[in-house]
Scaffold this active site. Sequence first.
Site, PDB file in Angstrom:
ATOM      1  N   LYS A  14      64.594 105.629   3.763  1.00  0.00           N
ATOM      2  CA  LYS A  14      65.470 105.092   4.310  1.00  0.00           C
ATOM      3  C   LYS A  14      66.224 104.063   3.532  1.00  0.00           C
ATOM      4  O   LYS A  14      67.438 103.731   2.773  1.00  0.00           O
ATOM      5  CB  LYS A  14      65.397 104.386   5.563  1.00  0.00           C
ATOM      6  CG  LYS A  14      64.956 105.260   6.714  1.00  0.00           C
ATOM      7  CD  LYS A  14      64.978 104.882   7.893  1.00  0.00           C
ATOM      8  CE  LYS A  14      63.742 103.904   8.145  1.00  0.00           C
ATOM      9  NZ  LYS A  14      62.308 104.344   8.482  1.00  0.00           N
ATOM     10  N   ARG A  92      66.481 101.885  16.399  1.00  0.00           N
ATOM     11  CA  ARG A  92      65.143 102.352  16.305  1.00  0.00           C
ATOM     12  C   ARG A  92      64.598 102.650  17.719  1.00  0.00           C
ATOM     13  O   ARG A  92      63.575 103.126  18.134  1.00  0.00           O
ATOM     14  CB  ARG A  92      64.254 101.397  15.758  1.00  0.00           C
ATOM     15  CG  ARG A  92      63.958 101.750  14.265  1.00  0.00           C
ATOM     16  CD  ARG A  92      62.981 100.750  13.777  1.00  0.00           C
ATOM     17  NE  ARG A  92      62.086 101.030  12.863  1.00  0.00           N
ATOM     18  CZ  ARG A  92      62.269 100.978  11.500  1.00  0.00           C
ATOM     19  NH1 ARG A  92      63.425 100.188  11.157  1.00  0.00           N
ATOM     20  NH2 ARG A  92      61.326 101.113  10.616  1.00  0.00           N
ATOM     21  N   ARG A 131      52.742 102.059  -1.497  1.00  0.00           N
ATOM     22  CA  ARG A 131      53.711 100.717  -1.770  1.00  0.00           C
ATOM     23  C   ARG A 131      52.613  99.566  -1.544  1.00  0.00           C
ATOM     24  O   ARG A 131      53.015  98.621  -1.892  1.00  0.00           O
ATOM     25  CB  ARG A 131      54.778 101.096  -0.744  1.00  0.00           C
ATOM     26  CG  ARG A 131      55.791  99.613  -0.603  1.00  0.00           C
ATOM     27  CD  ARG A 131      57.030  99.974   0.155  1.00  0.00           C
ATOM     28  NE  ARG A 131      56.760  99.959   1.598  1.00  0.00           N
ATOM     29  CZ  ARG A 131      57.619 100.291   2.582  1.00  0.00           C
ATOM     30  NH1 ARG A 131      58.913 100.634   2.193  1.00  0.00           N
ATOM     31  NH2 ARG A 131      57.295 100.178   3.792  1.00  0.00           N
ATOM     32  N   ARG A 137      53.353  93.625   1.816  1.00  0.00           N
ATOM     33  CA  ARG A 137      53.726  93.619   3.124  1.00  0.00           C
ATOM     34  C   ARG A 137      52.713  93.859   4.195  1.00  0.00           C
ATOM     35  O   ARG A 137      51.820  94.680   3.926  1.00  0.00           O
ATOM     36  CB  ARG A 137      54.624  95.045   3.131  1.00  0.00           C
ATOM     37  CG  ARG A 137      56.148  94.629   2.787  1.00  0.00           C
ATOM     38  CD  ARG A 137      57.086  95.752   3.086  1.00  0.00           C
ATOM     39  NE  ARG A 137      57.150  96.250   4.389  1.00  0.00           N
ATOM     40  CZ  ARG A 137      58.236  97.004   4.647  1.00  0.00           C
ATOM     41  NH1 ARG A 137      58.973  97.673   3.882  1.00  0.00           N
ATOM     42  NH2 ARG A 137      58.088  97.861   5.851  1.00  0.00           N
ATOM     43  N   ARG A 148      52.712 102.404  13.116  1.00  0.00           N
ATOM     44  CA  ARG A 148      53.945 102.567  13.325  1.00  0.00           C
ATOM     45  C   ARG A 148      54.484 103.934  13.388  1.00  0.00           C
ATOM     46  O   ARG A 148      55.544 104.146  13.950  1.00  0.00           O
ATOM     47  CB  ARG A 148      54.514 101.893  11.822  1.00  0.00           C
ATOM     48  CG  ARG A 148      54.483 100.553  11.575  1.00  0.00           C
ATOM     49  CD  ARG A 148      54.399 100.227  10.071  1.00  0.00           C
ATOM     50  NE  ARG A 148      55.560 100.447   9.396  1.00  0.00           N
ATOM     51  CZ  ARG A 148      55.669 100.345   7.901  1.00  0.00           C
ATOM     52  NH1 ARG A 148      54.431 100.220   7.241  1.00  0.00           N
ATOM     53  NH2 ARG A 148      56.751 100.801   7.363  1.00  0.00           N
TER      54      ARG A 148
END
Length: 200
Positions: A14, A92, A131, A137, A148
């Site tokens: 996204k 969401r 990532r 993160r 998630r």
Amino acid sequence: MLNIIIFGAPGSGKGTQSDLIKEKYNLLHLSTGDLLRAEIASGSELGKIADSYISKGQLVPDEMIIEILDNAIEEKEKNGKYNGIILDGFPRTVAQAEALELLIKKRNRDITILLDLMVEENELVERLVNRGKTSGRCDDNLETIKKRLEVYHEKTKPVNDYYKKQNKYTVIDGSGNIDNIFDRVCKVIDIINEDENVAS
Ligand code: B4P
């Protein structure tokens, strides 16, 4: 005006595609993930609350994110001229989709289309784990990624039906090369733009 929702599971691209779309079509890019991470980085009370949800792979409460987004649109639109907005990571939940309806109507606009980036689950996990090696993160680790994805299937995926009922849903093959995916996205947006130009 183009008011686009870019949708998909965590890691579906996204943010990656939004960066390309906003440049090409001059859209205001609003990523709720980025807004929340900025809030966390500022050390605010709101940021501390957000962090406690994000680090566990949970969604932050609807009321909190709706207020943050409403304020961000207000603030950012003052500082630039755009052909519309691209919403990345919002809505969401179905409650967020309903709130968006009000939020956008009060600005005399409408959602043009939702683009759903479809990617196989094993590819999503691989992208996010990769990532995580450099992002720093707190939510890019295997355990949190799995949570998630669970939350996505339970709470976020139903948002699709909300836009399918309004004939505003399009699925995009989100696998493969970033530029090829962007080409697929542009084909859809260009058709909408042509239709709007014919209508006006
Ligand atoms: P987000 O920041 O929205 O994170 P995301 O879903 O992981 O990212 P995205 O799909 O944008 O993936 P990206 O392009 O970066 O949300 C983070 C958290 O914030 C949520 O879990 C939640 O807790 C909270 N939150 C956010 N919005 C909320 C809301 N509305 N309500 C409640 N809570 C909210 O791509 C991922 C990786 O893949 C990157 O490393 C990228 O380089 C790579 N990649 C992209 N496309 C690729 C391709 N084609 N091939 C290979 N790699 C690719």
